[in-house]
Design a protein around this motif. Structure first.
Motif, PDB file in Angstrom:
ATOM      1  N   SER A 198       0.865  -1.118   0.123  1.00  0.00           N
ATOM      2  CA  SER A 198      -0.057   0.050  -0.141  1.00  0.00           C
ATOM      3  C   SER A 198       0.947   1.132  -0.081  1.00  0.00           C
ATOM      4  N   GLN A 199       2.116   1.095   0.640  1.00  0.00           N
ATOM      5  CA  GLN A 199       2.869   2.180   0.789  1.00  0.00           C
ATOM      6  C   GLN A 199       3.498   2.539  -0.896  1.00  0.00           C
ATOM      7  N   VAL A 200       3.593   1.223  -1.593  1.00  0.00           N
ATOM      8  CA  VAL A 200       4.090   1.571  -2.869  1.00  0.00           C
ATOM      9  C   VAL A 200       3.266   2.194  -3.613  1.00  0.00           C
ATOM     10  N   SER A 201       1.840   2.056  -3.387  1.00  0.00           N
ATOM     11  CA  SER A 201       0.740   2.561  -4.366  1.00  0.00           C
ATOM     12  C   SER A 201       0.642   4.064  -3.926  1.00  0.00           C
ATOM     13  N   ILE A 202       1.091   4.235  -2.573  1.00  0.00           N
ATOM     14  CA  ILE A 202       0.867   5.661  -2.234  1.00  0.00           C
ATOM     15  C   ILE A 202       1.818   6.453  -3.229  1.00  0.00           C
ATOM     16  N   LEU A 203       3.196   5.935  -2.861  1.00  0.00           N
ATOM     17  CA  LEU A 203       4.096   6.541  -3.790  1.00  0.00           C
ATOM     18  C   LEU A 203       4.067   6.768  -5.210  1.00  0.00           C
ATOM     19  N   SER A 204       3.471   5.600  -5.705  1.00  0.00           N
ATOM     20  CA  SER A 204       3.036   5.588  -7.212  1.00  0.00           C
ATOM     21  C   SER A 204       1.978   6.776  -7.558  1.00  0.00           C
ATOM     22  N   ALA A 205       1.108   6.787  -6.583  1.00  0.00           N
ATOM     23  CA  ALA A 205       0.242   8.223  -6.715  1.00  0.00           C
ATOM     24  C   ALA A 205       0.695   9.617  -6.449  1.00  0.00           C
ATOM     25  N   MET A 206       1.923   9.558  -5.717  1.00  0.00           N
ATOM     26  CA  MET A 206       2.382  10.725  -5.706  1.00  0.00           C
ATOM     27  C   MET A 206       3.252  10.993  -6.904  1.00  0.00           C
ATOM     28  N   GLU A 207       3.969  10.096  -7.385  1.00  0.00           N
ATOM     29  CA  GLU A 207       4.815  10.437  -8.474  1.00  0.00           C
ATOM     30  C   GLU A 207       3.851  10.673  -9.622  1.00  0.00           C
ATOM     31  N   LEU A 208       2.657  10.090  -9.925  1.00  0.00           N
ATOM     32  CA  LEU A 208       1.609  10.323 -10.783  1.00  0.00           C
ATOM     33  C   LEU A 208       1.280  11.743 -10.832  1.00  0.00           C
ATOM     34  N   ILE A 209       0.935  12.290  -9.605  1.00  0.00           N
ATOM     35  CA  ILE A 209       0.449  13.633  -9.462  1.00  0.00           C
ATOM     36  C   ILE A 209       1.604  14.800  -9.763  1.00  0.00           C
ATOM     37  N   TRP A 210       2.904  14.264  -9.168  1.00  0.00           N
ATOM     38  CA  TRP A 210       3.945  15.058  -9.407  1.00  0.00           C
ATOM     39  C   TRP A 210       4.261  15.465 -11.072  1.00  0.00           C
ATOM     40  N   ASN A 211       4.246  14.147 -11.676  1.00  0.00           N
ATOM     41  CA  ASN A 211       4.603  14.032 -12.968  1.00  0.00           C
ATOM     42  C   ASN A 211       3.602  15.104 -13.842  1.00  0.00           C
ATOM     43  N   LEU A 212       2.162  14.997 -13.343  1.00  0.00           N
ATOM     44  CA  LEU A 212       1.309  15.773 -14.212  1.00  0.00           C
ATOM     45  C   LEU A 212       1.570  17.248 -14.070  1.00  0.00           C
ATOM     46  N   CYS A 213       1.865  17.461 -12.578  1.00  0.00           N
ATOM     47  CA  CYS A 213       2.193  18.887 -12.109  1.00  0.00           C
ATOM     48  C   CYS A 213       3.307  19.296 -13.077  1.00  0.00           C
ATOM     49  N   GLU A 214       4.129  18.573 -13.249  1.00  0.00           N
ATOM     50  CA  GLU A 214       5.541  19.005 -13.950  1.00  0.00           C
ATOM     51  C   GLU A 214       5.033  19.198 -15.400  1.00  0.00           C
ATOM     52  N   ILE A 215       4.228  18.500 -16.073  1.00  0.00           N
ATOM     53  CA  ILE A 215       4.112  18.707 -17.435  1.00  0.00           C
ATOM     54  C   ILE A 215       3.137  20.094 -17.399  1.00  0.00           C
ATOM     55  N   LEU A 216       2.260  20.012 -16.775  1.00  0.00           N
ATOM     56  CA  LEU A 216       1.321  21.428 -16.878  1.00  0.00           C
ATOM     57  C   LEU A 216       1.711  22.588 -16.374  1.00  0.00           C
ATOM     58  N   PHE A 217       2.582  22.539 -15.184  1.00  0.00           N
ATOM     59  CA  PHE A 217       2.906  23.799 -14.386  1.00  0.00           C
ATOM     60  C   PHE A 217       4.123  24.178 -14.615  1.00  0.00           C
ATOM     61  N   ILE A 218       5.100  23.355 -14.613  1.00  0.00           N
ATOM     62  CA  ILE A 218       6.648  23.638 -14.625  1.00  0.00           C
ATOM     63  C   ILE A 218       7.069  23.723 -16.054  1.00  0.00           C
ATOM     64  N   GLU A 219       6.899  22.565 -17.044  1.00  0.00           N
ATOM     65  CA  GLU A 219       7.410  22.246 -18.096  1.00  0.00           C
ATOM     66  C   GLU A 219       6.432  23.664 -19.277  1.00  0.00           C
ATOM     67  N   VAL A 220       5.224  23.523 -18.391  1.00  0.00           N
ATOM     68  CA  VAL A 220       4.228  24.521 -19.204  1.00  0.00           C
ATOM     69  C   VAL A 220       4.339  24.167 -20.841  1.00  0.00           C
ATOM     70  N   ALA A 221       3.893  22.676 -21.076  1.00  0.00           N
ATOM     71  CA  ALA A 221       4.147  22.385 -22.495  1.00  0.00           C
ATOM     72  C   ALA A 221       2.921  23.021 -23.189  1.00  0.00           C
ATOM     73  N   PRO A 222       3.275  23.742 -24.684  1.00  0.00           N
ATOM     74  CA  PRO A 222       2.271  24.373 -25.307  1.00  0.00           C
ATOM     75  C   PRO A 222       1.509  23.019 -26.179  1.00  0.00           C
ATOM     76  N   ALA A 223       0.391  23.438 -26.865  1.00  0.00           N
ATOM     77  CA  ALA A 223      -0.361  22.692 -27.654  1.00  0.00           C
ATOM     78  C   ALA A 223       0.524  22.047 -28.629  1.00  0.00           C
ATOM     79  N   GLY A 224       0.422  20.586 -28.710  1.00  0.00           N
ATOM     80  CA  GLY A 224       1.445  19.948 -29.581  1.00  0.00           C
ATOM     81  C   GLY A 224       2.199  19.044 -28.725  1.00  0.00           C
ATOM     82  N   PRO A 225       3.217  19.534 -28.337  1.00  0.00           N
ATOM     83  CA  PRO A 225       4.096  18.751 -27.384  1.00  0.00           C
ATOM     84  C   PRO A 225       3.417  18.332 -26.127  1.00  0.00           C
ATOM     85  N   LEU A 226       2.301  19.124 -25.817  1.00  0.00           N
ATOM     86  CA  LEU A 226       1.567  18.606 -24.678  1.00  0.00           C
ATOM     87  C   LEU A 226       1.138  17.381 -24.526  1.00  0.00           C
TER      88      LEU A 226
END
Lengths: 354, 611
Positions: free
Chosen positions: B134-162
């Motif tokens: 269960s700890q593994v799945s929590i970590l996995s969820a954390m990484e999932l959320i962080w990754n999405l935030c990285e794409i949307l907020f930090i990388e700020v990918a525009p349409a296309g590469p998004l």
């Protein structure tokens, strides 16, 4: 640049020591021990850097260190030495308060072995001499010091040298009966506590100490009471200083400020003075700062005691890639170096002199 | 404050009889102390408490996990590195550097996940194994959320590469692809597409890509209508999928584990050039379609949805509620703050959100017996309340060895926390005095520049001397150096010892003038004057005249000062009378010696030279 492997081990490392290889053998070091501190349950662990990895394209070994085994340790691990013993000495160090019969245990801060003898020192200012096969201490010097003894090393077999928290080096001779040191050396001026001491492997009168202000001092115990050199080194307490056992022109220090320095006083290689090194290494040149140099016996000149500033430059290299929390301990054996930090990481390199 | 979303959980304390309902508790910085009480008015008899122990209850158990400790330590290094390079982050490279930092954090999470997964497999006890999983799945969820935030907020990918980033994101988190169709969905077509798209940053503009895609889409549609795939229903549904037909996609629901996989697949085939701001429309509809009204969204779904809606504060808030440890939100918020994405609206307690989360996280670290060292750096980077919090926490760290105390002191000194240095040194000095380690006590008071304590230690030394007649710890007193100036008493101690040394070396004249100066300069405590005068006796009795007339007058004056100032005793008892007798004898002897010396000195000084 030397390859340095880091591994996070979930415990703050207070001491690391290589397992000694038999004298004269061609083996390189492959096992080291670490001790942890500040845990509710501390552990002494043995690690191996043997052939666990695959050979990479350069023929070097890959793979980081693996845990072999560990045992519980009551209290913080303050010092480690390797010897075969069948004894456990509890209550070697204790405090007694005047007028009371109770004893409180005091931390033992340093231990040094010279088969079969073991010497320990502690915060109670006591020096104990044990033998590996005796149950009781062979000799105890009570109240050897009014302050805490931080470290101890053998000078010659019946003589030891201790450093304390009021900045004094004391030499004790076990052949003498009294409880007084045979010699006291100190720096006048501020009484800066000394935390570590190491003796030159070949020249038994040359000793290096590290202090609370990060200053590295080189002493000649035959000459006077003042250090030969004072080198401004780290920005915080220097926890350990080691001469390289087979290349004594090289010295290593580590400190609370999170750095580990390699001091190279060998004067033979001209290319060492070049400033063009591969990235990641910062090299600084430093001249000796000499104080109180009496006439040194000319036939045995150690590069650490030399007086010629123009000829003798020490090259200092910082070995750790990033600044980290305090580096508490280091050990060198052959081409291998290991160190442990408060950031719960162990760093190992197998190519010190690349 | 918001209302709680659910009922608070009940925790049973082992050993305590909860039916009696008698417990008392108190809050600590990160935990609660609980013990059983028994207030019984009816019976007066003493009852033994059923449970004689005090329990410490912690909400955050993650801090004690061996594997998660590596996460805390490694991320601490990344955090500190990020704060340090803040000034250097300018211009175009800034975004790339921040993305690199984000990837570092994620790789640390993944490494932890891997290790925990290994441990979960190797665990013999099934309950343990479940816990690790269960700890593994929590970590996995954390990484999932962080990754999405990285794409949307930090990388700020525009349409296309998004879309490419989102594809990578989903692929990284979807493990089970074992069906041909799933293969097609997961890998083959995107590859076709990628060759179609080429890499982002090329010369093709978005409109060109869109035209090409439109052309291809029309061709697919034509094939479907012409019935090219009529012979094979599989190929036909494949074609429908490629056209982005939602119904066809939903038929493959088992292969798409979750709605965001569905979302990305759908976008891939129907709106590959989706703009970031339009994402949330598709996200919401994907979620609704996928769940199909059968189940309600889970916390993770809400968090991801908030991310798609670009509502950063909502993401952080939901994560704070869902996760048991502040690690994730503290580090993510700090990183987003560096991207200048958080508005600086202040929370109720005067600090902004980033600082609040970092303070909470760091306080949690301080509650741990070993990780407190990491907490120090986090407090350093909280500009408003960090220093004050650190000051309060650092004094409460238990100091079991000198080595630990030295580290704590170094931390305080580096931040100029002189009050804390003083109080810690005082505690250590007191301990040393109690253990009769006067040298240690003195070195602690020198470090703290604590004159009052140095005086106390010196008094101890002097008292020991009076009792024993000799000095203990000569190695210390003989080598005080400039530290002697710290307190008057300490200076006196040093000088007094010097007097003894001079006397031992038979340098009587120097010893005599030193002794006198000790009294006349007032650094000797009054209580000690008698001892000093008694020390002067042997000098007065010597064959040669040591004290000059002038000096003798001074000594006499001191003696008179001493005796006249003596208070009248109340009821004399036997001991007092005896003491008084000794005192009077001493005084008489002194007076006699002084008078004799005066006589000899006057004669000597009055005579001609050489006689």
């Amino acid at each position: 640049m030397e390859e340095i492997y880091a591994k996070f081990v979930s415990q703050k490392i207070s001491k690391t020591r290589w397992r000694p290889v038999p004298a004269g053998s061609l083996q390189t070091a492959d096992t080291f021990a670490t001790g942890s501190w500040d845990n509710e349950e501390n552990r002494v662990s043995l690690w191996s850097i043997g052939d666990f990895g695959n050979l990479d394209s350069d023929g070097g070994f890959e793979g980081d260190h693996q845990l072999l085994c560990d045992i519980k340790h009551h209290g913080d691990v303050m010092d480690l030495q390797t010897l075969s013993v069948g004894q456990q000495w509890t209550a070697a160090h204790y405090h007694t308060s005047p007028g009371s019969l109770s004893c409180r245990s005091a931390p033992c801060t340093g231990v040094v072995c010279s088969n079969p003898e073991i010497v320990t020192v502690g915060e109670d200012g006591r020096i104990n001499l044990f033998r590996a096969d005796h149950k009781e201490a062979v000799r105890t010097i009570d109240n050897a010091d009014s302050s805490t003894l931080h470290a101890v090393t053998f000078l010659r077999t019946p003589e030891i040298l201790t450093v304390n928290s009021i900045g004094q080096l004391k030499i004790w001779d076990f052949r003498q009966q009294g409880n007084e040191p045979s010699q006291i050396l100190s720096l006048t001026g501020d009484r800066v506590p000394l935390h570590c001491v190491d003796r030159h492997p070949n020249q038994q009168h040359v000793v290096a100490t590290g202090g609370q202000d990060g200053m590295l001092s080189i002493w000649d115990v035959r000459q006077g009471t003042m250090p030969v050199s004072l080198l401004k080194a780290h920005e915080a307490e220097m926890w350990e200083v080691h001469f390289h056992p087979s290349n004594p022109d090289h010295l290593f220090t580590c400190s609370e400020d999170g750095s580990l320095w390699h001091w190279d006083a060998s004067t033979d290689a001209p290319e060492k003075s070049s400033l063009f090194h591969e990235g990641g290494r910062s090299s600084i040149f430093l001249f000796h700062s000499i104080s109180n140099q009496a006439n040194v016996h000319q036939s045995v000149i150690s590069s650490w005691l030399s007086t010629d500033p123009a000829k003798d430059r020490i090259e200092i290299t910082s070995l750790l890639p990033n600044r980290t929390l305090s580096v508490n301990s280091l050990d060198v054996l052959g081409p291998c170096l290991v160190c442990g930090t408060d950031a719960e990481a162990i760093y190992v390199t197998r190519q010190l002199f690349s | 404050m918001e209302e709680l979303d659910g009922e608070p959980t009940v925790t049973l304390i082992p050993g305590v009889n909860s039916s009696k309902k008698q417990m008392c508790f108190d809050w600590g910085p990160g935990e609660m102390l609980v013990c059983e009480t028994s207030f019984n008015k009816k019976e007066k008899s003493e009852t033994v408490p059923g449970c004689p122990v005090i329990y410490i209850i912690r909400k955050d158990v993650d801090v004690y996990s061996q594997i998660l400790r590596k996460l805390f330590n490694e991320s601490h290094g990344i955090f500190v590195g990020l704060q340090r390079i803040e000034e250097e982050l300018t211009g175009k490279s800034r975004k790339a550097q921040l993305v690199r930092v984000s990837k570092n954090y994620r790789s640390v999470i993944r490494a932890c996940m891997e290790e925990m997964h290994q441990v979960a497999i190797a665990a013999k006890d099934p309950a343990c194994s479940r816990q690790f999983s269960s700890q593994v799945s929590i970590l996995s969820a954390m990484e999932l959320i962080w990754n999405l935030c990285e794409i949307l907020f930090i990388e700020v990918a525009p349409a296309g590469p998004l879309l490419l980033h989102l594809l990578d994101w989903v692929r990284l988190h979807v493990c089970e692809v074992d069906n041909l169709l799933a293969d097609v969905l997961g890998s083959e077509n995107p590859r076709k597409h990628e060759s179609f798209w080429k890499l982002p940053g090329t010369t093709q503009t978005l409109t060109e890509l869109e035209l090409k895609w439109q052309h291809w889409h029309e061709e697919c549609e034509r094939h479907l209508q012409d019935g090219t795939f009529a012979s094979s229903p599989h190929l036909e549904s494949l074609c429908k999928i490629m056209l982005g037909d939602e119904a066809a996609l939903l038929e493959q629901k088992e292969l798409l584990n979750n709605w965001y996989h569905f979302l990305v697949t759908r976008l891939l085939y129907s709106h590959p050039t989706v703009k970031p701001i339009d994402l949330h429309f598709y996200a919401q509809s994907s979620l609704d379609l996928f769940l199909g009204g059968e189940s309600s969204p889970e916390p993770l779904d809400n968090i991801l949805m908030a991310a798609f809606e670009f509502d950063i504060h909502q993401v952080i808030k939901e994560c704070s509620i869902a996760l048991s440890n502040w690690w994730f939100v503290a580090h993510l918020t700090d990183l987003l703050d560096h991207c200048k994405l958080l508005q600086s609206h202040n929370l109720y307690f005067g600090s902004n959100m980033r600082e609040f989360l970092l303070l909470e996280y760091a306080s949690g670290l301080f509650a741990h017996h070993s990780l407190w060292q990491l907490g120090v750096d986090y407090f350093d980077y909280c500009p408003e309340l960090g220093r004050v919090s650190l000051e309060l926490h650092i004094e409460r760290i238990p100091l079991s060895t000198e080595q630990k105390a030295l580290k704590v002191l170094r931390i305080c000194e580096q931040r100029q926390m002189t009050e804390q240095v003083r109080s810690i040194c005082k505690i250590l000095a007191m301990k040393a005095v109690r253990n009769n380690r006067l040298g240690s006590a003195l070195s602690w008071s020198i470090r703290a520049k604590d004159a009052a304590f140095a005086t106390l230690v010196s008094d101890r030394f002097l008292r020991d001397y009076c009792e024993r007649g000799c000095f203990s710890d000569l190695d210390l007193i003989d080598n005080l150096g400039p530290a002697m100036m710290l307190s008057d008493r300490l200076t006196f101690l040093g000088k007094y010892r010097e007097f003894h040394r001079l006397y031992g070396e038979k340098r009587f004249v120097d010893a005599a003038s030193l002794l006198l100066s000790l009294m006349t300069s007032q650094i000797a405590p009054r209580s000690f004057w008698m001892t000093l005068l008694t020390d002067a006796l042997p000098l007065l009795e010597q064959k040669q005249v040591i004290f000059s007339a002038e000096q003798t007058y001074e000594l006499m004056r001191c003696l008179e000062d001493l005796t006249s100032g003596r208070p009248v005793h109340g009821e004399p008892d036997a001991q007092r009378l005896q003491d008084d007798d000794i005192e009077t004898t001493k005084v008489e002897m002194l007076r006699l010696a002084l008078a004799r010396n005066l006589a000899r000195a006057i004669i000597k000084e009055g005579s001609l030279e050489g006689s």
